[in-house]
Motif scaffolding. Structure first.
Motif: not given
Length: 150
Positions: A95, A129-133, A135-137, A140
């Motif tokens: 990432c 864990l608080s960084n949505k992008s 976590v989504n990375h 996915s």
């Protein structure tokens, strides 16, 4: 006795898609250099061969950028191995937001030296864990591998 064997591409070679079900696939261990450090130190001929073993075509990239690390990690996740175990350093390097600036400093252990078990993550788990992008990375990649179903 049926005990899963450990499959690490740089050690076992061969396509990750052909790993046996009764195995654990990983990019490295605590006693090895990180994925990025290993990749960046490979000779060109070995790099091309490894790139193909991950199911990739064309010339292998020279540096282990986040897309390269992601491709390799996805290859491990997509393997038939019953388990895929990824060192945090190798996962973070997939990432752009979490990639290390110095892959050599991310090796956990250097056997036979005084540098034993000194690595510390540069990210706090709460921040990841608080960084949505971020976590989504990671989510996915895991969802695309079929190893986890929602």
């Amino acid at each position: 006795m049926s005990i899963p064997g450990l499959r690490i591409p740089r050690v076992t070679g061969g396509p990750t898609s052909e790993y046996p079900y009764l195995s654990v696939a990983s990019t490295s261990t605590h006693d090895m250099s990180t994925l990025a450090c290993w990749w960046d130190s490979l000779p060109a001929s070995s790099r091309d061969e490894m790139w193909r073993s991950f199911g990739c075509t064309g010339p292998a990239p020279l540096k282990c950028s986040p897309p390269v690390a992601k491709q390799i990690v996805q290859s491990i996740l997509a393997s038939p191995s019953i388990l895929a175990v990824l060192p945090l350093q190798d996962l973070l390097d997939t990432c752009a937001a979490t990639v290390t600036k110095d892959p050599k400093s991310d090796q956990i252990n250097f056997p036979g030296t005084d540098h034993l078990w000194r690595w510390r993550a540069s990210w706090h788990i709460e921040d990841l864990l608080s960084n949505k992008s971020v976590v989504n990375h990671f989510a996915s990649m895991i969802l695309a591998s079929g190893r986890y179903k929602r």
